[in-house]
Design an enzyme around this catalytic site. Structure first.
Site, short mmCIF file in Angstrom:
data_model
loop_
_atom_site.label_atom_id
_atom_site.label_comp_id
_atom_site.label_asym_id
_atom_site.label_seq_id
_atom_site.Cartn_x
_atom_site.Cartn_y
_atom_site.Cartn_z
N TRP A 167 40.28 35.19 47.38
CA TRP A 167 41.65 35.83 47.44
C TRP A 167 42.22 35.09 48.53
O TRP A 167 41.71 34.77 49.49
CB TRP A 167 41.45 37.58 47.68
CG TRP A 167 42.60 38.39 48.27
CD1 TRP A 167 43.75 38.30 47.46
CD2 TRP A 167 42.77 38.97 49.48
NE1 TRP A 167 44.46 39.26 48.13
CE2 TRP A 167 43.89 39.49 49.29
CE3 TRP A 167 42.10 39.46 50.78
CZ2 TRP A 167 44.52 40.24 50.28
CZ3 TRP A 167 42.40 40.15 51.42
CH2 TRP A 167 43.67 40.66 51.21
N ASP A 248 33.68 42.61 50.90
CA ASP A 248 34.82 42.79 50.79
C ASP A 248 34.86 43.72 49.21
O ASP A 248 34.64 43.17 48.20
CB ASP A 248 35.88 41.83 50.61
CG ASP A 248 37.48 42.30 50.48
OD1 ASP A 248 37.70 43.43 50.58
OD2 ASP A 248 38.24 41.30 50.42
N LYS A 284 43.47 50.01 44.62
CA LYS A 284 43.57 49.97 43.19
C LYS A 284 42.78 51.27 42.47
O LYS A 284 43.40 51.76 41.70
CB LYS A 284 42.60 48.69 42.76
CG LYS A 284 43.09 47.32 43.56
CD LYS A 284 44.36 47.10 42.80
CE LYS A 284 44.62 45.48 43.15
NZ LYS A 284 44.61 45.16 44.63
#
Length: 442
Positions: A167, A248, A284
């Site tokens: 990311w 993460d 999300k």
């Protein structure tokens, strides 16, 4: 003063300097302290640039496969039904107010968030009271708080190893707090899967006690995850080098539709007694993108002094939190807390997660099937082998630019697509566009 008949150059030069000095003092100040030399124009964020180009495109067939947010089969944002119910409960609560949240966040939220990622109240870390949790500004804020904490207090090798690719924000967040970064191989362009041996070799080759950033599930941007057996081997390498794991997790439950399956790697590491930290997002899996609900968790290793250690860590995290954002925001955390603490709402949330993940899995199947039906050159099994919101298609930058120009299909230059951007009305169109560009552009 010199006589009129004697010209003194030095006198006149001094006079000129005095006049210039006076003129300078009388001239208006510079318009800004921040000239282009001091503050140069930053390059446009690639994703925001892609979004801007998509919105400006007037073609009726345009398709947005760049945005990292869930879309329903009508290409619209989906407010989870369970979120609507939680919102209704909150709005009708006569005791609700808008006072500050505690510095560490809403306890009913952070405690359940810890249970969610660690596997429930029976997690050894929770039972042994060696976990502390802080509410953050979504997952980004959690990564940032973790980076700050490690930059200030971690006594090992202060270098963070990130997957290649990862990311994009990971690079900036750790660099901004002064932690140097390095990478380990992750994605194999040949197999379009995990470069497992390269990953293990690089982690083993890192200096002892380095910080290893790991994606818990639904790796962003590749959609490639290790199997549980591979996670076990990764854990062995990390233990052998005494590295520090930093997980993460942005997609728990959203990836497979199974909350316990998606936290399996974290649970395994905790069960093996690793000391680690976790950045957790609820953007999300609750569809709370703009509400910025997240948590940062520290799990210490088992020891007789674990509870005292965690108390000290919590005190320092509170200071870091206070200096960075002060009190965390309420709404998103209240929504998540309402659901996480109500068994009926929790069960409905699990059903909502299956709806989202199931639609994405279906789109993967349809895209692969259409590409294989078209006999598109190459192998396309990676479309269904990968998991989560994103897929690395294997398209080159030249192909990506061509498909954008001709078919108005938008994806990032590295060929990553958001599977949530596909639906029953555009998946065939996208497949045909991919087929055409693969045949025409090398």
């Amino acid at each position: 003063m010199p006589s009129q008949n004697n010209f003194d150059p030095s006198y006149h030069a001094n006079s000129v300097r005095r006049v210039h000095s006076i003129a300078k003092q009388m001239s208006p100040p510079a318009a800004t302290s921040f000239s282009a030399e001091v503050v140069p124009q930053a390059p446009e964020d690639a994703l925001f640039g892609l979004m801007r180009a998509y919105r400006a495109d007037q073609d009726p067939n345009k398709v947005d496969l760049g945005i990292g947010a869930y879309r329903d089969d009508n290409a619209k944002p989906w407010v989870l039904p369970v979120v609507k119910k939680a919102d209704e409960i909150l709005r009708n609560d006569p005791e609700l107010n808008h006072e500050y949240a505690p510095i560490a966040g809403i306890v009913s939220f952070t405690s359940k968030a810890a249970e969610l990622i660690l596997g429930g109240a029976d997690s050894p870390a929770i039972k042994e009271k060696r976990v502390t949790s802080v509410q953050t500004i979504s997952g980004t804020g959690a990564v940032h708080l973790g980076a700050l904490f490690l930059a200030k207090f971690y006594p090992g090798t202060k270098k963070v190893y990130l997957s290649n690719p990862t990311w994009a924000n990971h690079n900036q967040i750790f660099s901004n707090v002064g932690l140097p970064i390095a990478t380990y191989p992750y994605f194999s362009k040949e197999t379009k899967g995990l470069d497992f041996e390269g990953m293990k070799s690089a982690i083993y080759g890192a200096p002892d006690r380095s910080i290893i950033l790991l994606h818990a599930c639904a790796h962003n941007p590749t959609g490639v995850d290790p199997t549980l057996d591979q996670w076990k081997e990764i854990a062995e390498v990390i233990r052998a080098k005494n590295h520090f794991p930093f997980f993460d997790t942005a997609y728990q439950g959203f990836a497979s539709g199974d909350l316990m399956k998606d936290n399996a790697a974290v649970r395994y590491f905790v069960e093996q007694g690793f000391e680690l930290v976790i950045a957790q997002s609820f953007a999300k899996n609750f569809g709370l993108y703009g509400e910025r609900a997240g948590c940062f968790h520290v799990v210490t290793g088992p020891s007789p002094d674990a509870e005292k250690t965690i108390t000290r860590i919590a005190s320092q995290l509170a200071i870091l939190q206070r200096s960075e954002i002060s009190n965390p925001p309420l709404y998103g955390a209240r929504i998540a807390s309402t659901v996480l603490n109500d068994p009926k709402l929790y069960a409905e949330w699990e059903d909502n997660l299956r709806t989202m993940s199931g639609r994405i899995i279906t789109m993967r199947e349809k895209l692969r099937a259409k590409l294989e039906e078209l006999k598109t050159p190459g192998k396309w099994n990676h479309i269904t082998d990968q998991i989560g919101m994103f897929s690395f298609t294997g398209l080159t930058e030249a192909q990506v630019l061509k498909i954008r120009e001709e078919a108005h299909v938008y994806m990032t230059k590295n060929g990553r697509i958001s599977m949530a951007g596909l639906n029953t009305r555009n998946v065939e169109y996208v497949a045909k566009a991919i087929d055409k560009v693969v045949r025409e552009v090398q």
